[in-house]
Write a protein that holds these residues in place. Structure first.
Motif, PDB file in Angstrom:
ATOM      1  N   ASP A  43      20.425 117.457 -10.051  1.00  0.00           N
ATOM      2  CA  ASP A  43      21.810 117.843 -10.304  1.00  0.00           C
ATOM      3  C   ASP A  43      21.761 119.269 -10.845  1.00  0.00           C
ATOM      4  O   ASP A  43      21.415 119.493 -12.002  1.00  0.00           O
ATOM      5  CB  ASP A  43      22.447 116.887 -11.309  1.00  0.00           C
ATOM      6  CG  ASP A  43      23.889 117.270 -11.640  1.00  0.00           C
ATOM      7  OD1 ASP A  43      24.388 118.284 -11.106  1.00  0.00           O
ATOM      8  OD2 ASP A  43      24.510 116.549 -12.433  1.00  0.00           O
ATOM      9  N   ARG A  44      22.097 120.223  -9.999  1.00  0.00           N
ATOM     10  CA  ARG A  44      22.001 121.641 -10.379  1.00  0.00           C
ATOM     11  C   ARG A  44      22.986 122.012 -11.488  1.00  0.00           C
ATOM     12  O   ARG A  44      22.723 122.905 -12.273  1.00  0.00           O
ATOM     13  CB  ARG A  44      22.239 122.529  -9.169  1.00  0.00           C
ATOM     14  CG  ARG A  44      21.176 122.402  -8.117  1.00  0.00           C
ATOM     15  CD  ARG A  44      21.479 123.323  -6.935  1.00  0.00           C
ATOM     16  NE  ARG A  44      20.575 123.086  -5.844  1.00  0.00           N
ATOM     17  CZ  ARG A  44      19.390 123.668  -5.708  1.00  0.00           C
ATOM     18  NH1 ARG A  44      18.978 124.513  -6.621  1.00  0.00           N
ATOM     19  NH2 ARG A  44      18.624 123.397  -4.676  1.00  0.00           N
ATOM     20  N   HIS A  45      24.095 121.340 -11.533  1.00  0.00           N
ATOM     21  CA  HIS A  45      25.114 121.697 -12.522  1.00  0.00           C
ATOM     22  C   HIS A  45      24.798 121.128 -13.903  1.00  0.00           C
ATOM     23  O   HIS A  45      25.015 121.786 -14.908  1.00  0.00           O
ATOM     24  CB  HIS A  45      26.493 121.229 -12.056  1.00  0.00           C
ATOM     25  CG  HIS A  45      26.879 121.819 -10.734  1.00  0.00           C
ATOM     26  ND1 HIS A  45      27.165 123.152 -10.557  1.00  0.00           N
ATOM     27  CD2 HIS A  45      26.980 121.258  -9.508  1.00  0.00           C
ATOM     28  CE1 HIS A  45      27.445 123.397  -9.296  1.00  0.00           C
ATOM     29  NE2 HIS A  45      27.337 122.257  -8.624  1.00  0.00           N
ATOM     30  N   GLY A  46      24.273 119.917 -13.935  1.00  0.00           N
ATOM     31  CA  GLY A  46      23.978 119.296 -15.227  1.00  0.00           C
ATOM     32  C   GLY A  46      22.530 119.410 -15.636  1.00  0.00           C
ATOM     33  O   GLY A  46      22.165 119.066 -16.750  1.00  0.00           O
ATOM     34  N   ILE A  49      20.082 117.647 -14.452  1.00  0.00           N
ATOM     35  CA  ILE A  49      19.568 116.287 -14.590  1.00  0.00           C
ATOM     36  C   ILE A  49      18.724 115.940 -13.372  1.00  0.00           C
ATOM     37  O   ILE A  49      19.083 116.248 -12.236  1.00  0.00           O
ATOM     38  CB  ILE A  49      20.730 115.281 -14.737  1.00  0.00           C
ATOM     39  CG1 ILE A  49      21.543 115.610 -15.990  1.00  0.00           C
ATOM     40  CG2 ILE A  49      20.221 113.856 -14.781  1.00  0.00           C
ATOM     41  CD1 ILE A  49      22.833 114.844 -16.090  1.00  0.00           C
TER      42      ILE A  49
END
Length: 107
Positions: A32-35, A37
């Motif tokens: 998950d690039r945004h978080g 994760i």
């Protein structure tokens, strides 16, 4: 008492994992690039980014070792083909010279 933290500010959540440790090898990693994760695409487990990096580096090293082993086998096979080809050429040359020596000449 400024170092005391009121416990009412914290929440505890239960582990709702659908997998159990040891049931999944976590070979399908999702990022998950945004978080930031890292999760397993198969079982959904949250993974340590360091663990994922270590696993990927081990897989990469294994792939490089496999490539080196296959390259060595290819070199050996090419050497064997060259030796067999040379032996076949020698045999054909001997057979041609033997056949030519058996042909009567018109003298």
């Amino acid at each position: 008492m400024s170092k005391v933290v009121d416990i009412r500010k914290f929440r505890v959540t239960r582990d709702e994992r659908t997998h159990r440790p040891g049931e999944c090898a976590h070979r399908h990693i999702k990022l998950d690039r945004h978080g930031g994760i890292v999760t397993c695409g198969n079982c959904g487990a949250a993974l340590s980014a360091f663990w994922a990096l270590e696993m990927l580096s081990e897989q990469y090293a294994s792939a490089l070792a496999n490539i080196a082993r296959l390259d060595q086998r290819l070199t050996q096979a090419n050497d064997l083909i060259a030796a067999l080809s040379a032996a076949l050429d020698d045999r054909q040359t001997i057979q041609k010279s033997t056949l030519m020596s058996d042909v009567p000449t018109l003298d």
